[in-house]
Design a protein around this motif. Structure first.
Motif, PDB file in Angstrom:
ATOM      1  N   GLY A 197      -9.485  12.468   4.514  1.00 44.00           N
ATOM      2  CA  GLY A 197      -8.044  12.610   4.697  1.00 44.00           C
ATOM      3  C   GLY A 197      -7.581  12.022   6.022  1.00 44.00           C
ATOM      4  O   GLY A 197      -6.537  11.368   6.098  1.00 44.00           O
ATOM      5  N   LYS A 198      -8.370  12.225   7.061  1.00 46.66           N
ATOM      6  CA  LYS A 198      -8.030  11.658   8.380  1.00 46.66           C
ATOM      7  C   LYS A 198      -8.127  10.135   8.357  1.00 46.66           C
ATOM      8  O   LYS A 198      -7.290   9.434   8.932  1.00 46.66           O
ATOM      9  N   GLU A 199      -9.150   9.598   7.683  1.00 44.34           N
ATOM     10  CA  GLU A 199      -9.300   8.147   7.586  1.00 44.34           C
ATOM     11  C   GLU A 199      -8.151   7.527   6.793  1.00 44.34           C
ATOM     12  O   GLU A 199      -7.614   6.475   7.162  1.00 44.34           O
ATOM     13  N   LYS A 200      -7.765   8.196   5.706  1.00 45.51           N
ATOM     14  CA  LYS A 200      -6.636   7.705   4.909  1.00 45.51           C
ATOM     15  C   LYS A 200      -5.346   7.756   5.727  1.00 45.51           C
ATOM     16  O   LYS A 200      -4.545   6.827   5.696  1.00 45.51           O
ATOM     17  N   VAL A 249       3.212  -1.209  11.497  1.00 47.73           N
ATOM     18  CA  VAL A 249       3.516  -2.640  11.571  1.00 47.73           C
ATOM     19  C   VAL A 249       4.639  -3.048  10.626  1.00 47.73           C
ATOM     20  O   VAL A 249       5.163  -4.157  10.723  1.00 47.73           O
ATOM     21  N   ARG A 250       5.025  -2.169   9.719  1.00 48.52           N
ATOM     22  CA  ARG A 250       6.079  -2.484   8.754  1.00 48.52           C
ATOM     23  C   ARG A 250       7.411  -2.847   9.425  1.00 48.52           C
ATOM     24  O   ARG A 250       8.063  -3.801   9.014  1.00 48.52           O
ATOM     25  N   PRO A 251       7.857  -2.142  10.486  1.00 42.73           N
ATOM     26  CA  PRO A 251       9.129  -2.535  11.122  1.00 42.73           C
ATOM     27  C   PRO A 251       9.100  -3.940  11.725  1.00 42.73           C
ATOM     28  O   PRO A 251      10.132  -4.555  11.919  1.00 42.73           O
ATOM     29  N   MET A 252       7.902  -4.456  12.003  1.00 45.16           N
ATOM     30  CA  MET A 252       7.775  -5.792  12.576  1.00 45.16           C
ATOM     31  C   MET A 252       7.674  -6.875  11.503  1.00 45.16           C
ATOM     32  O   MET A 252       7.449  -8.038  11.812  1.00 45.16           O
ATOM     33  N   GLY A 253       7.822  -6.478  10.243  1.00 49.57           N
ATOM     34  CA  GLY A 253       7.806  -7.458   9.160  1.00 49.57           C
ATOM     35  C   GLY A 253       6.430  -7.749   8.599  1.00 49.57           C
ATOM     36  O   GLY A 253       6.264  -8.699   7.846  1.00 49.57           O
ATOM     37  N   VAL A 254       5.434  -6.955   8.939  1.00 47.39           N
ATOM     38  CA  VAL A 254       4.080  -7.158   8.422  1.00 47.39           C
ATOM     39  C   VAL A 254       3.848  -6.141   7.313  1.00 47.39           C
ATOM     40  O   VAL A 254       4.010  -4.946   7.509  1.00 47.39           O
ATOM     41  N   GLU A 255       3.496  -6.633   6.144  1.00 45.92           N
ATOM     42  CA  GLU A 255       3.221  -5.760   4.995  1.00 45.92           C
ATOM     43  C   GLU A 255       1.724  -5.749   4.738  1.00 45.92           C
ATOM     44  O   GLU A 255       1.137  -6.761   4.382  1.00 45.92           O
ATOM     45  N   LEU A 256       1.102  -4.607   4.924  1.00 44.77           N
ATOM     46  CA  LEU A 256      -0.324  -4.446   4.647  1.00 44.77           C
ATOM     47  C   LEU A 256      -0.499  -3.744   3.321  1.00 44.77           C
ATOM     48  O   LEU A 256       0.254  -2.829   2.993  1.00 44.77           O
ATOM     49  N   ASP A 257      -1.516  -4.142   2.565  1.00 43.45           N
ATOM     50  CA  ASP A 257      -1.833  -3.460   1.313  1.00 43.45           C
ATOM     51  C   ASP A 257      -2.562  -2.178   1.645  1.00 43.45           C
ATOM     52  O   ASP A 257      -3.360  -2.124   2.575  1.00 43.45           O
ATOM     53  N   ASP A 258      -2.311  -1.142   0.879  1.00 40.39           N
ATOM     54  CA  ASP A 258      -3.018   0.119   1.065  1.00 40.39           C
ATOM     55  C   ASP A 258      -4.296   0.054   0.255  1.00 40.39           C
ATOM     56  O   ASP A 258      -4.285   0.051  -0.970  1.00 40.39           O
ATOM     57  N   GLU A 259      -5.443   0.000   0.939  1.00 40.15           N
ATOM     58  CA  GLU A 259      -6.726  -0.137   0.257  1.00 40.15           C
ATOM     59  C   GLU A 259      -6.999   1.050  -0.659  1.00 40.15           C
ATOM     60  O   GLU A 259      -7.608   0.913  -1.699  1.00 40.15           O
ATOM     61  N   GLU A 260      -6.534   2.230  -0.268  1.00 40.28           N
ATOM     62  CA  GLU A 260      -6.772   3.433  -1.071  1.00 40.28           C
ATOM     63  C   GLU A 260      -6.067   3.328  -2.419  1.00 40.28           C
ATOM     64  O   GLU A 260      -6.619   3.675  -3.445  1.00 40.28           O
ATOM     65  N   GLU A 261      -4.811   2.851  -2.406  1.00 39.70           N
ATOM     66  CA  GLU A 261      -4.089   2.705  -3.667  1.00 39.70           C
ATOM     67  C   GLU A 261      -4.745   1.647  -4.540  1.00 39.70           C
ATOM     68  O   GLU A 261      -4.831   1.801  -5.742  1.00 39.70           O
ATOM     69  N   ASP A 262      -5.234   0.560  -3.917  1.00 34.63           N
ATOM     70  CA  ASP A 262      -5.885  -0.484  -4.689  1.00 34.63           C
ATOM     71  C   ASP A 262      -7.174   0.019  -5.317  1.00 34.63           C
ATOM     72  O   ASP A 262      -7.542  -0.380  -6.408  1.00 34.63           O
ATOM     73  N   ALA A 263      -7.876   0.931  -4.642  1.00 30.90           N
ATOM     74  CA  ALA A 263      -9.133   1.448  -5.177  1.00 30.90           C
ATOM     75  C   ALA A 263      -8.875   2.372  -6.368  1.00 30.90           C
ATOM     76  O   ALA A 263      -9.667   2.422  -7.306  1.00 30.90           O
ATOM     77  N   ASP A 264      -7.767   3.122  -6.333  1.00 35.39           N
ATOM     78  CA  ASP A 264      -7.454   4.037  -7.431  1.00 35.39           C
ATOM     79  C   ASP A 264      -6.835   3.325  -8.624  1.00 35.39           C
ATOM     80  O   ASP A 264      -6.904   3.806  -9.743  1.00 35.39           O
ATOM     81  N   ALA A 265      -6.223   2.202  -8.410  1.00 39.86           N
ATOM     82  CA  ALA A 265      -5.539   1.480  -9.487  1.00 39.86           C
ATOM     83  C   ALA A 265      -6.569   0.867 -10.429  1.00 39.86           C
ATOM     84  O   ALA A 265      -7.681   0.533 -10.027  1.00 39.86           O
ATOM     85  N   PRO A 266      -6.196   0.711 -11.704  1.00 44.62           N
ATOM     86  CA  PRO A 266      -7.119   0.059 -12.634  1.00 44.62           C
ATOM     87  C   PRO A 266      -7.381  -1.371 -12.188  1.00 44.62           C
ATOM     88  O   PRO A 266      -6.522  -2.034 -11.638  1.00 44.62           O
ATOM     89  N   LYS A 267      -8.608  -1.793 -12.441  1.00 40.11           N
ATOM     90  CA  LYS A 267      -8.989  -3.142 -12.014  1.00 40.11           C
ATOM     91  C   LYS A 267      -8.253  -4.173 -12.868  1.00 40.11           C
ATOM     92  O   LYS A 267      -8.298  -4.144 -14.082  1.00 40.11           O
ATOM     93  N   LYS A 268      -7.567  -5.063 -12.194  1.00 40.57           N
ATOM     94  CA  LYS A 268      -6.868  -6.147 -12.873  1.00 40.57           C
ATOM     95  C   LYS A 268      -7.386  -7.453 -12.319  1.00 40.57           C
ATOM     96  O   LYS A 268      -7.729  -7.550 -11.142  1.00 40.57           O
ATOM     97  N   LYS A 269      -7.425  -8.434 -13.179  1.00 43.48           N
ATOM     98  CA  LYS A 269      -7.800  -9.749 -12.704  1.00 43.48           C
ATOM     99  C   LYS A 269      -6.592 -10.357 -12.015  1.00 43.48           C
ATOM    100  O   LYS A 269      -5.550 -10.548 -12.619  1.00 43.48           O
ATOM    101  N   LYS A 270      -6.778 -10.593 -10.744  1.00 43.98           N
ATOM    102  CA  LYS A 270      -5.701 -11.244 -10.013  1.00 43.98           C
ATOM    103  C   LYS A 270      -6.320 -12.129  -8.954  1.00 43.98           C
ATOM    104  O   LYS A 270      -7.463 -11.972  -8.565  1.00 43.98           O
ATOM    105  N   LYS A 271      -5.528 -13.063  -8.518  1.00 45.94           N
ATOM    106  CA  LYS A 271      -6.011 -13.991  -7.518  1.00 45.94           C
ATOM    107  C   LYS A 271      -6.265 -13.236  -6.227  1.00 45.94           C
ATOM    108  O   LYS A 271      -5.489 -12.383  -5.834  1.00 45.94           O
TER     109      LYS A 271
END
Length: 188
Positions: free
Chosen positions: A133-136, A146-168
């Protein structure tokens, strides 16, 4: 004389061909020069744009250069526990590689604090008491800082829970914040 008269038109036709070739060569050189000038201007505008968007761009850091730390004022928030009133007091320090980025973070501090408070206020004590929980939370704070500075980072945790999709595979944007460190962490 008939031979001399026949040579005169032939010489005039050859002169016109040479003149046309010279004009075409000059036009090609002018077009190449204009194209090179436009490319140089476009490149200089792109470099100016990168300097204006310095939070998204990383300055190269020399090996052995210590990182810069940006401490945030401690956060005290009511947690989202339903059965009992609980709160957390959390001290956060952002690690950045470039002192210039630290100055830019300070300029965005009200928006950064707001984003971090919003993340913290949706957490329960159970979320915060585990190591995972602390790491998340650290990843979420990094993303939101970093979002207010215009940098959008992907949330690795959400990507790990999401179904695997073939994407570039695309390269994740560089974050000006390299790490989130907790200086205090109290849950009551």
């Amino acid at each position: 004389m008939a031979g001399a008269a026949a040579e005169a038109p032939a010489a005039g036709g050859g002169g016109k061909k040479k003149l046309i070739l010279i004009i075409v060569a000059v036009l090609v050189l002018v077009l190449v020069g204009v194209a090179a000038l436009l490319l140089m201007k476009k490149k200089s505008h792109a470099e100016d744009g990168e300097e204006a968007e310095a939070p998204a761009a990383h300055a190269t850091v020399k090996a052995g250069t210590p990182p810069t730390f940006v401490p945030l004022d401690p956060f005290t928030v009511n947690l989202a526990d339903k059965e009992v009133d609980r709160y957390a007091q959390i001290g956060v320090t952002l690690e950045v590689a470039d002192p210039k980025v630290a100055d830019q973070i300070k300029a965005y501090m009200p928006a950064i604090r707001n984003n971090v408070l919003m993340v913290l206020s949706h957490k329960t004590s159970a979320d915060l008491l585990t190591q995972e929980g602390k790491e998340k939370l650290a990843r979420e704070i990094r993303r939101e800082s970093v979002r207010p500075m215009g940098v959008e980072l992907d949330d690795e945790e959400e990507d790990a829970d999401a179904p695997k999709k073939k994407k570039k595979k695309r390269r994740a944007p560089d974050s000006p914040v390299t790490q989130v460190l907790f200086s205090t962490f109290i849950v009551q």
